[in-house]
Design a protein around this motif. Structure first.
Motif, PDB file in Angstrom:
ATOM      1  N   GLN A   1      14.709  10.378  64.191  1.00 36.72           N
ATOM      2  CA  GLN A   1      15.199  11.432  63.028  1.00 36.72           C
ATOM      3  C   GLN A   1      15.309  12.550  63.855  1.00 36.72           C
ATOM      4  OE1 GLN A   1      16.114  10.588  59.928  1.00 36.72           O
ATOM      5  NE2 GLN A   1      16.373  12.513  59.554  1.00 36.72           N
ATOM      6  N   GLU A   2      14.188  13.012  64.383  1.00 34.12           N
ATOM      7  CA  GLU A   2      14.102  14.641  64.839  1.00 34.12           C
ATOM      8  C   GLU A   2      15.015  14.882  65.887  1.00 34.12           C
ATOM      9  OE1 GLU A   2      12.153  17.003  63.425  1.00 34.12           O
ATOM     10  OE2 GLU A   2      12.081  15.397  62.082  1.00 34.12           O
ATOM     11  N   ALA A   3      15.440  13.864  66.866  1.00 36.06           N
ATOM     12  CA  ALA A   3      16.404  14.074  67.960  1.00 36.06           C
ATOM     13  C   ALA A   3      17.380  12.871  68.172  1.00 36.06           C
ATOM     14  CB  ALA A   3      15.504  14.327  69.155  1.00 36.06           C
ATOM     15  N   PRO A   4      18.456  13.117  67.201  1.00 37.86           N
ATOM     16  CA  PRO A   4      19.471  11.951  67.158  1.00 37.86           C
ATOM     17  C   PRO A   4      20.053  12.086  68.647  1.00 37.86           C
ATOM     18  CG  PRO A   4      19.701  13.459  65.425  1.00 37.86           C
ATOM     19  CD  PRO A   4      18.725  14.171  66.257  1.00 37.86           C
ATOM     20  N   GLY A   5      20.846  10.856  69.045  1.00 37.32           N
ATOM     21  CA  GLY A   5      21.445  10.855  70.267  1.00 37.32           C
ATOM     22  C   GLY A   5      22.872  11.365  70.066  1.00 37.32           C
ATOM     23  N   LEU A   6      23.798  11.005  70.965  1.00 40.07           N
ATOM     24  CA  LEU A   6      25.124  11.662  71.086  1.00 40.07           C
ATOM     25  C   LEU A   6      25.866  11.010  69.592  1.00 40.07           C
ATOM     26  CD1 LEU A   6      26.962  12.690  73.253  1.00 40.07           C
ATOM     27  CD2 LEU A   6      27.736  10.415  73.706  1.00 40.07           C
TER      28      LEU A   6
ATOM     29  N   ASP B   1      12.884  21.376  82.000  1.00 37.70           N
ATOM     30  CA  ASP B   1      12.632  21.361  80.823  1.00 37.70           C
ATOM     31  C   ASP B   1      11.126  21.286  80.688  1.00 37.70           C
ATOM     32  OD1 ASP B   1      15.241  21.750  80.311  1.00 37.70           O
ATOM     33  OD2 ASP B   1      15.432  19.610  79.785  1.00 37.70           O
ATOM     34  N   ILE B   2      10.523  20.091  81.021  1.00 40.66           N
ATOM     35  CA  ILE B   2       9.063  20.177  80.986  1.00 40.66           C
ATOM     36  C   ILE B   2       8.124  21.431  81.199  1.00 40.66           C
ATOM     37  CG2 ILE B   2       6.935  18.824  81.807  1.00 40.66           C
ATOM     38  CD1 ILE B   2       8.820  16.363  82.142  1.00 40.66           C
TER      39      ILE B   2
ATOM     40  N   PHE C   1      14.235   3.049  78.624  1.00 42.97           N
ATOM     41  CA  PHE C   1      14.063   4.376  79.160  1.00 42.97           C
ATOM     42  C   PHE C   1      14.976   5.448  78.609  1.00 42.97           C
ATOM     43  CE2 PHE C   1      12.777   1.215  82.219  1.00 42.97           C
ATOM     44  CZ  PHE C   1      11.552   1.983  82.713  1.00 42.97           C
ATOM     45  N   THR C   2      15.202   5.433  77.215  1.00 49.62           N
ATOM     46  CA  THR C   2      15.564   6.702  76.497  1.00 49.62           C
ATOM     47  C   THR C   2      14.148   7.556  76.415  1.00 49.62           C
ATOM     48  OG1 THR C   2      17.206   5.612  75.175  1.00 49.62           O
ATOM     49  CG2 THR C   2      16.199   7.461  74.141  1.00 49.62           C
ATOM     50  N   LYS C   3      14.296   8.850  76.650  1.00 51.18           N
ATOM     51  CA  LYS C   3      13.039   9.639  76.501  1.00 51.18           C
ATOM     52  C   LYS C   3      13.311  10.603  75.692  1.00 51.18           C
ATOM     53  CE  LYS C   3      14.204   8.946  81.470  1.00 51.18           C
ATOM     54  NZ  LYS C   3      15.632   8.254  80.882  1.00 51.18           N
ATOM     55  N   PHE C   4      11.995  11.124  75.280  1.00 53.31           N
ATOM     56  CA  PHE C   4      11.814  12.253  74.067  1.00 53.31           C
ATOM     57  C   PHE C   4      10.881  13.080  74.654  1.00 53.31           C
ATOM     58  CE2 PHE C   4      13.497   8.620  71.734  1.00 53.31           C
ATOM     59  CZ  PHE C   4      14.534   9.093  70.783  1.00 53.31           C
ATOM     60  N   LEU C   5      11.256  14.594  74.510  1.00 50.75           N
ATOM     61  CA  LEU C   5      10.291  15.516  75.021  1.00 50.75           C
ATOM     62  C   LEU C   5       9.552  16.193  73.705  1.00 50.75           C
ATOM     63  CD1 LEU C   5       9.207  17.116  77.528  1.00 50.75           C
ATOM     64  CD2 LEU C   5      11.213  18.528  77.308  1.00 50.75           C
TER      65      LEU C   5
ATOM     66  N   GLY D   1       3.914  19.301  68.838  1.00 54.29           N
ATOM     67  CA  GLY D   1       4.323  18.081  68.189  1.00 54.29           C
ATOM     68  C   GLY D   1       5.740  18.013  68.011  1.00 54.29           C
ATOM     69  N   LYS D   2       6.408  19.153  67.945  1.00 53.75           N
ATOM     70  CA  LYS D   2       7.686  19.057  67.918  1.00 53.75           C
ATOM     71  C   LYS D   2       8.819  18.385  68.692  1.00 53.75           C
ATOM     72  CE  LYS D   2      11.399  22.452  66.729  1.00 53.75           C
ATOM     73  NZ  LYS D   2      12.621  22.309  67.833  1.00 53.75           N
ATOM     74  N   VAL D   3       9.629  17.583  68.440  1.00 54.39           N
ATOM     75  CA  VAL D   3      10.489  16.920  69.296  1.00 54.39           C
ATOM     76  C   VAL D   3      11.472  18.018  69.743  1.00 54.39           C
ATOM     77  CG1 VAL D   3      12.200  14.836  69.581  1.00 54.39           C
ATOM     78  CG2 VAL D   3      10.203  14.761  67.946  1.00 54.39           C
ATOM     79  N   VAL D   4      11.486  18.140  71.210  1.00 57.49           N
ATOM     80  CA  VAL D   4      12.331  19.292  71.576  1.00 57.49           C
ATOM     81  C   VAL D   4      13.744  18.639  71.961  1.00 57.49           C
ATOM     82  CG1 VAL D   4      12.647  20.927  73.615  1.00 57.49           C
ATOM     83  CG2 VAL D   4      10.436  20.771  72.363  1.00 57.49           C
ATOM     84  N   ASP D   5      13.710  17.442  72.454  1.00 55.38           N
ATOM     85  CA  ASP D   5      15.165  17.047  73.138  1.00 55.38           C
ATOM     86  C   ASP D   5      15.011  15.394  73.261  1.00 55.38           C
ATOM     87  OD1 ASP D   5      17.766  16.973  74.013  1.00 55.38           O
ATOM     88  OD2 ASP D   5      17.245  18.680  75.525  1.00 55.38           O
ATOM     89  N   ARG D   6      16.104  14.883  73.457  1.00 56.50           N
ATOM     90  CA  ARG D   6      16.359  13.492  73.813  1.00 56.50           C
ATOM     91  C   ARG D   6      17.167  13.109  74.953  1.00 56.50           C
ATOM     92  NH1 ARG D   6      18.278   9.118  69.084  1.00 56.50           N
ATOM     93  NH2 ARG D   6      18.700   7.307  70.267  1.00 56.50           N
ATOM     94  N   TYR D   7      16.693  12.423  75.848  1.00 54.07           N
ATOM     95  CA  TYR D   7      17.630  12.243  76.954  1.00 54.07           C
ATOM     96  C   TYR D   7      17.929  10.694  77.144  1.00 54.07           C
ATOM     97  CZ  TYR D   7      15.131  16.498  78.008  1.00 54.07           C
ATOM     98  OH  TYR D   7      14.803  17.773  78.107  1.00 54.07           O
TER      99      TYR D   7
END
Length: 158
Positions: A111-116, A153-154, A126-130, A135-141
């Protein structure tokens, strides 16, 4: 609700949350032992070891929803991770990341970091969420993004 308050299951199957990781930068990953991306365990472990003393953790969540690539039980998964990739970062109980039984943590992450193109569903292992220290979702890889390519980014969040 903070990501650290969401319910998860530990590798031994007991219900818990991520409160032990409050205030840390997190990389949350759905993993699998028999996937073409499985060698990413080595890079995830290298990131964890390089930055854990700065308040960083990798959190692995095995998932068998993609090609049946995580068929093992908790003990088999733990042995594989330890013996094959010397994984020391936390690996939780096997979960679903999509569908009616998707884990609340992954529902929140999607919800916080939708994909493409705004898609919510996770496409593969191996989808990754930073996640930042608050506690805020910053990005999805994408699964194809190598963990080493996320290191800058980390470091910005540490």
């Amino acid at each position: 609700m903070s990501i650290t308050e969401l319910p998860v299951r530990a590798a031994d199957g007991h219900e818990t949350d991520l409160s032990d990781y409050a205030g840390q930068v997190l990389l949350v990953v759905n993993t699998a032992s028999k996937c073409g991306f499985t060698p990413q365990y080595a890079e995830l472990e290298a990131l964890y070891r390089a930055h854990k003393d700065q308040g960083f953790a990798v959190l692995g969540f095995p998932c068998n929803q993609f090609g049946g690539q995580e068929p093992g039980d908790a003990a088999e998964i733990a042995n594989f991770c330890s013996l094959t990739y010397d994984v020391t970062f936390p690996v939780f109980a096997k979960i679903d990341v999509n569908g009616a039984d998707a884990a609340p943590l992954f529902e929140h992450l999607k919800q916080e970091a939708p994909g493409l193109l705004g898609s919510k569903a996770i496409k593969w292992n191996f989808t990754k969420f930073l996640v930042d220290r608050s506690g805020k979702v910053v990005d999805r890889y994408a699964p194809t993004t190598a963990p080493r390519d996320i290191e800058a980014d980390i470091e910005k969040l540490l």
